[in-house]
Scaffold this active site. Structure first.
Site, PDB file in Angstrom:
ATOM      1  N   GLU A 142     -12.462  -3.668   5.218  1.00 16.50           N
ATOM      2  CA  GLU A 142     -13.454  -3.078   4.309  1.00 16.50           C
ATOM      3  C   GLU A 142     -13.337  -3.745   2.950  1.00 16.50           C
ATOM      4  O   GLU A 142     -12.499  -4.629   2.752  1.00 16.50           O
ATOM      5  CB  GLU A 142     -13.257  -1.569   4.206  1.00 16.50           C
ATOM      6  CG  GLU A 142     -11.922  -1.164   3.626  1.00 16.50           C
ATOM      7  CD  GLU A 142     -11.685   0.340   3.589  1.00 16.50           C
ATOM      8  OE1 GLU A 142     -12.658   1.107   3.474  1.00 16.50           O
ATOM      9  OE2 GLU A 142     -10.508   0.752   3.651  1.00 16.50           O
ATOM     10  N   LYS A 201      -7.887   9.000   1.353  1.00 17.55           N
ATOM     11  CA  LYS A 201      -8.389   8.560   0.041  1.00 17.55           C
ATOM     12  C   LYS A 201      -7.315   8.878  -0.995  1.00 17.55           C
ATOM     13  O   LYS A 201      -7.391   9.846  -1.749  1.00 17.55           O
ATOM     14  CB  LYS A 201      -9.732   9.225  -0.280  1.00 17.55           C
ATOM     15  CG  LYS A 201     -10.529   8.445  -1.307  1.00 17.55           C
ATOM     16  CD  LYS A 201     -11.996   8.797  -1.217  1.00 17.55           C
ATOM     17  CE  LYS A 201     -12.822   8.218  -2.348  1.00 17.55           C
ATOM     18  NZ  LYS A 201     -12.800   6.777  -2.472  1.00 17.55           N
ATOM     19  N   LEU A 242     -11.273   3.496   5.175  1.00 18.25           N
ATOM     20  CA  LEU A 242     -11.709   4.798   4.694  1.00 18.25           C
ATOM     21  C   LEU A 242     -13.020   5.168   5.407  1.00 18.25           C
ATOM     22  O   LEU A 242     -13.941   4.336   5.458  1.00 18.25           O
ATOM     23  CB  LEU A 242     -11.956   4.751   3.182  1.00 18.25           C
ATOM     24  CG  LEU A 242     -12.274   6.125   2.590  1.00 18.25           C
ATOM     25  CD1 LEU A 242     -10.990   6.910   2.386  1.00 18.25           C
ATOM     26  CD2 LEU A 242     -13.004   5.991   1.273  1.00 18.25           C
ATOM     27  N   TYR A 255      -8.206  11.886  -3.900  1.00 14.10           N
ATOM     28  CA  TYR A 255      -9.341  12.027  -4.797  1.00 14.10           C
ATOM     29  C   TYR A 255     -10.656  11.848  -4.049  1.00 14.10           C
ATOM     30  O   TYR A 255     -10.671  11.408  -2.897  1.00 14.10           O
ATOM     31  CB  TYR A 255      -9.252  11.018  -5.949  1.00 14.10           C
ATOM     32  CG  TYR A 255      -9.599   9.595  -5.548  1.00 14.10           C
ATOM     33  CD1 TYR A 255      -8.701   8.811  -4.829  1.00 14.10           C
ATOM     34  CD2 TYR A 255     -10.839   9.034  -5.873  1.00 14.10           C
ATOM     35  CE1 TYR A 255      -9.024   7.509  -4.456  1.00 14.10           C
ATOM     36  CE2 TYR A 255     -11.166   7.738  -5.511  1.00 14.10           C
ATOM     37  CZ  TYR A 255     -10.260   6.974  -4.799  1.00 14.10           C
ATOM     38  OH  TYR A 255     -10.572   5.697  -4.424  1.00 14.10           O
TER      39      TYR A 255
HETATM   40  N1  PDD Z   1     -14.557   4.238  -3.308  1.00 12.48           N
HETATM   41  N2  PDD Z   1     -13.565   2.086   1.188  1.00 12.48           N
HETATM   42  C1  PDD Z   1     -12.782   2.249   0.119  1.00 12.48           C
HETATM   43  C2  PDD Z   1     -11.426   1.627   0.111  1.00 12.48           C
HETATM   44  C3  PDD Z   1     -13.258   2.992  -0.985  1.00 12.48           C
HETATM   45  O1  PDD Z   1     -12.461   3.168  -2.067  1.00 12.48           O
HETATM   46  C4  PDD Z   1     -14.572   3.546  -0.937  1.00 12.48           C
HETATM   47  C5  PDD Z   1     -15.144   4.353  -2.073  1.00 12.48           C
HETATM   48  C6  PDD Z   1     -15.346   3.345   0.211  1.00 12.48           C
HETATM   49  C7  PDD Z   1     -16.727   3.927   0.358  1.00 12.48           C
HETATM   50  O2  PDD Z   1     -16.665   5.326   0.518  1.00 12.48           O
HETATM   51  P1  PDD Z   1     -17.850   6.294   0.054  1.00 12.48           P
HETATM   52  O3  PDD Z   1     -19.084   5.788   0.715  1.00 12.48           O
HETATM   53  O4  PDD Z   1     -17.415   7.605   0.569  1.00 12.48           O
HETATM   54  O5  PDD Z   1     -17.926   6.228  -1.444  1.00 12.48           O
HETATM   55  C8  PDD Z   1     -14.802   2.614   1.264  1.00 12.48           C
HETATM   56  C9  PDD Z   1     -14.925   5.078  -4.428  1.00 12.48           C
HETATM   57  C10 PDD Z   1     -16.356   5.047  -4.746  1.00 12.48           C
HETATM   58  C11 PDD Z   1     -14.019   4.766  -5.608  1.00 12.48           C
HETATM   59  O6  PDD Z   1     -12.827   4.606  -5.363  1.00 12.48           O
HETATM   60  O7  PDD Z   1     -14.484   4.698  -6.741  1.00 12.48           O
END
Ligand code: PDD
Length: 285
Positions: free
Chosen positions: A177, A145, A201, A32
């Site tokens: 993270e 993801k 991620l 996703y």
């Molecule tokens: N999550 N690390 C993890 C485990 C994440 O699920 C996310 C983002 C990030 C940050 O990635 P980005 O900057 O591309 O949003 C890092 C999204 C927002 C979610 O699951 O809702």
């Protein structure tokens, strides 16, 4: 108005369309993306789609690898919703087929929602948030993801029950993270963050921050940070599509730095806001 999309058709958000035998639903067998739209414009859309394609390839999904296919779908979703500031959620699973662990001979299933942007409470931005530490109990391919988010949601829920916003995960003493964010520390004017490996991620907001600090001439070091180093940092902040650049002022009951939002985090947040709105950043001389 919030809207949804399911395999070729735009539908109402509450319409029931996913059959029981759907692999995202039964196995979490899919990937996703979450994309933020600012004033009608999806932020870093190409990067999000490229990551989606990479995630899909990493789990051997038979997906269309054409960036434009997803660009057009997302743009159409945004325009049909009529929303200017919204969150796009796009999910691709291994499709609909009778439950069996083996890959089915079925087309992938693509679904999407477009909803009004979830605004961060003002006090979180102004005062910063609290976090807990939590062991990173996830698998070995966290660069994907994937829909499998059980360790993330258990840790996030634990944080919430302790009055905190996020759980900062760690492995063998090192910060990996957040449950849904990347983690950064500021020490003596420099920013440190976990290097990109299969353990985290590759955040799109992390890319934006990296570009910004470069333009702002702030030293940026990709290096593993221990939990002890994090607690001794001058500032801590997390990044994600929905949280943007968010200050963390307390971790496991320990005050970070002054306990107030730090100067580097404020500067970065302001710069991020400018980029998100499509303005140019003033270079620091
Ligand atoms: N999550 N690390 C993890 C485990 C994440 O699920 C996310 C983002 C990030 C940050 O990635 P980005 O900057 O591309 O949003 C890092 C999204 C927002 C979610 O699951 O809702």
């Amino acid at each position: 108005m919030a809207i949804a999309y399911s395999n070729g058709t735009f539908i109402d958000l509450d319409e029931k369309v996913i059959p029981i035998d759907e692999r995202g639903h039964q196995f979490g067998d899919g990937v996703y993306e979450v994309i933020r739209v600012y004033d009608g414009k999806p932020f870093m859309l190409k990067e999000h789609i490229e990551r989606l394609i990479q995630s899909g390839k990493a789990i051997k999904l038979k997906i269309d690898e054409n960036v434009e296919t997803y660009e057009e779908l997302i743009q159409e979703g945004i325009s049909r919703s009529g929303l200017r500031n919204c969150d796009v959620y796009l999910q691709i699973t291994r499709g609909i087929a009778p439950r069996n662990h083996l890959f089915p001979n079925a087309p992938v299933s693509i679904t999407m929602t477009v909803k009004p942007a979830k605004e961060m409470p003002k006090e979180n931005r102004e005062n910063g948030v609290r976090a807990i530490f939590h062991p990173d109990e996830r698998w070995a391919k966290c660069f994907i993801k994937s829909l499998n988010l059980l360790p993330n949601i258990l840790a996030k829920q634990e944080a919430f029950e302790k009055g905190c916003f996020e759980a900062i995960m760690h492995k063998e003493g090192y910060v990996t993270e957040g449950t849904s964010s990347n983690v950064f520390i500021v020490k003596d004017g420099a920013i440190y963050t976990t290097p990109l490996t299969e353990n985290i991620l590759p955040g799109i907001t992390r890319i934006a921050v990296k570009q910004l600090v470069n333009r702002l001439n702030i030293p940026f070091v990709e290096k593993n940070v221990t939990t002890t180093e994090l607690l001794k940092a001058d500032e801590v902040f997390i990044t994600s599509t929905t949280a943007e650049v968010l200050p963390v002022v307390e971790v496991e009951g320990n005050t970070i730095g002054s306990g107030k939002v730090g100067a580097v985090t404020s500067t970065l947040y302001a710069a991020f806001q400018q980029v998100a709105k499509g303005e140019t950043i003033h270079e620091r001389h």
